[in-house]
Scaffold this motif. Structure first.
Motif, PDB file in Angstrom:
ATOM      1  N   LEU A   1      13.911   4.588   1.010  1.00 45.85           N
ATOM      2  CA  LEU A   1      13.038   4.448  -0.152  1.00 45.85           C
ATOM      3  C   LEU A   1      11.646   4.909   0.260  1.00 45.85           C
ATOM      4  N   LYS A   2      11.151   5.961  -0.387  1.00 48.99           N
ATOM      5  CA  LYS A   2       9.831   6.479  -0.070  1.00 48.99           C
ATOM      6  C   LYS A   2       8.789   5.801  -0.942  1.00 48.99           C
ATOM      7  N   MET A   3       7.621   5.529  -0.345  1.00 47.41           N
ATOM      8  CA  MET A   3       6.538   4.897  -1.103  1.00 47.41           C
ATOM      9  C   MET A   3       5.190   5.401  -0.614  1.00 47.41           C
ATOM     10  N   LYS A   4       4.204   5.348  -1.514  1.00 41.20           N
ATOM     11  CA  LYS A   4       2.841   5.730  -1.164  1.00 41.20           C
ATOM     12  C   LYS A   4       1.862   4.795  -1.860  1.00 41.20           C
ATOM     13  N   ALA A   5       0.926   4.250  -1.084  1.00 40.52           N
ATOM     14  CA  ALA A   5      -0.066   3.321  -1.637  1.00 40.52           C
ATOM     15  C   ALA A   5      -1.093   4.088  -2.445  1.00 40.52           C
ATOM     16  N   LYS A   6      -1.306   3.661  -3.693  1.00 40.47           N
ATOM     17  CA  LYS A   6      -2.249   4.321  -4.588  1.00 40.47           C
ATOM     18  C   LYS A   6      -3.566   3.551  -4.706  1.00 40.47           C
ATOM     19  N   SER A   7      -3.654   2.391  -4.045  1.00 42.84           N
ATOM     20  CA  SER A   7      -4.880   1.600  -4.078  1.00 42.84           C
ATOM     21  C   SER A   7      -5.032   0.877  -2.747  1.00 42.84           C
ATOM     22  N   ARG A   8      -6.112   0.175  -2.596  1.00 41.86           N
ATOM     23  CA  ARG A   8      -6.353  -0.591  -1.374  1.00 41.86           C
ATOM     24  C   ARG A   8      -5.474  -1.842  -1.341  1.00 41.86           C
ATOM     25  N   ARG A   9      -5.209  -2.307  -0.133  1.00 36.72           N
ATOM     26  CA  ARG A   9      -4.567  -3.610   0.101  1.00 36.72           C
ATOM     27  C   ARG A   9      -3.270  -3.789  -0.671  1.00 36.72           C
ATOM     28  N   CYS A  10      -2.383  -2.852  -0.524  1.00 34.86           N
ATOM     29  CA  CYS A  10      -1.080  -2.951  -1.183  1.00 34.86           C
ATOM     30  C   CYS A  10      -0.137  -3.833  -0.373  1.00 34.86           C
ATOM     31  N   LYS A  11       0.562  -4.691  -1.073  1.00 37.97           N
ATOM     32  CA  LYS A  11       1.557  -5.558  -0.420  1.00 37.97           C
ATOM     33  C   LYS A  11       2.781  -5.650  -1.308  1.00 37.97           C
ATOM     34  N   VAL A  12       3.959  -5.418  -0.726  1.00 38.64           N
ATOM     35  CA  VAL A  12       5.210  -5.498  -1.491  1.00 38.64           C
ATOM     36  C   VAL A  12       6.269  -6.171  -0.633  1.00 38.64           C
ATOM     37  N   LEU A  13       7.087  -6.990  -1.278  1.00 34.01           N
ATOM     38  CA  LEU A  13       8.253  -7.596  -0.630  1.00 34.01           C
ATOM     39  C   LEU A  13       9.488  -6.834  -1.088  1.00 34.01           C
ATOM     40  N   ILE A  14      10.373  -6.489  -0.137  1.00 37.52           N
ATOM     41  CA  ILE A  14      11.624  -5.818  -0.473  1.00 37.52           C
ATOM     42  C   ILE A  14      12.786  -6.640   0.074  1.00 37.52           C
TER      43      ILE A  14
END
Length: 286
Positions: free
Chosen positions: A232-245
């Motif tokens: 799964l590819k991802m790119k942060a578009k803002s500061r301080r990104c956090k995600v649970l998968i």
């Protein structure tokens, strides 16, 4: 390698609740459990002491992530501990769990609780609890961020959470502009929840941007090889990104989620209530 994209996505809707509950939202609504298999539901709760005092469970597992505040765990096997932001608790309710989850002192506890199904032949397993403190979860450094591994294997890094039904759980932190490719077993059903920032997921024309409070299920190769990885590819578009998968292998069994129990038939639900009222779950958790 199988490339994952966003299958479906939505934003959590919140409702105010009566004290000691404060606010609640359904990240994974229970009526869609067949789409989420092996996951049943996921709730986001804000509450104070007295909201989730002594209560029973049977037939499933829980994974509780503390977002903010402090959470006190109490069970009738003598367990008692306090979890803080970034900590995770795993519970295998098995055949007869009885516990309480409380805010500490005057704290507002903010938690994410996931219900994870047990196969029919494992619903009678022994009740157990495991606390995974934030600092105990190994961290993988990547360009522009880090990956905290709670469960599953990512390269040569293995998370400490030891569930009856193996799953993966990772907390991904990225700074603006950082790109990352997350690996998952290709046969795992998976979903993600964005805790902060805005992130673009997927590849090609199928990319989707999801911001805070956004939930998404992922495409997967249901008939693939469990030993092979997907990306799964991802790119942060803002500061301080956090995600649970989260990801896990579908169990593909019919279930009946009813009150604090998850069984395969309504007769088994009725038996669970009888057993609880007959004292077979043991003394209260106090």
């Amino acid at each position: 390698m199988f490339q994952r994209n966003i299958k479906d996505h939505w934003y959590v809707k919140y409702e105010q609740a009566s004290f000691p509950f404060i606010q609640k939202g359904w990240i994974l609504p229970v009526e869609r459990w067949m789409d989420f298999d092996p996951f049943i539901l996921m709730a986001e709760d804000w509450f104070k002491k007295g909201a989730f005092s002594d209560h029973p469970h049977r037939g499933f597992q829980t994974i509780t992530y503390v977002v903010d505040g402090r959470l006190e765990h109490i069970d009738n096997g003598g367990g008692r501990d306090i979890l803080e932001p970034g900590d995770v608790q795993y519970m295998n309710a098995g055949w007869a769990a009885r516990h309480g989850e409380e805010g500490v002192e005057d704290d507002i506890a903010h938690t994410l609780q996931l219900w994870l199904n047990l196969p029919k032949d494992q619903k009678k397993t022994e009740t157990s609890y495991q606390n995974i403190y934030s600092e105990e979860a190994p961290v993988i450094q990547v360009d522009g961020g880090s990956i905290k591994v709670f469960s599953g294997e990512f390269g040569d890094v293995k998370g400490p959470l030891d569930s009856v039904v193996p799953i993966t759980l990772a907390e991904i932190n990225l700074e603006k502009g950082a790109s990352y490719v997350h690996s998952l077993p290709e046969t795992h059903n998976a979903f993600l929840y964005v805790l902060s920032g805005e992130i673009e997921f997927g590849m090609g024309e199928e990319t989707v941007q999801i911001k805070k409070h956004g939930v998404a299920t992922l495409t997967y190769n249901e008939d693939g090889d469990a030993s092979r990885s997907s990306e799964l590819k991802m790119k942060a578009k803002s500061r301080r990104c956090k995600v649970l998968i989260y990801s896990g292998t579908p169990i593909k069994e019919p279930i009946v989620p009813y009150g604090p129990f998850v069984m395969n038939t309504m007769d088994e639900i009725r038996q669970a209530y009888r057993d609880y009222h007959d004292g077979k779950f043991g003394p209260p958790a106090i």
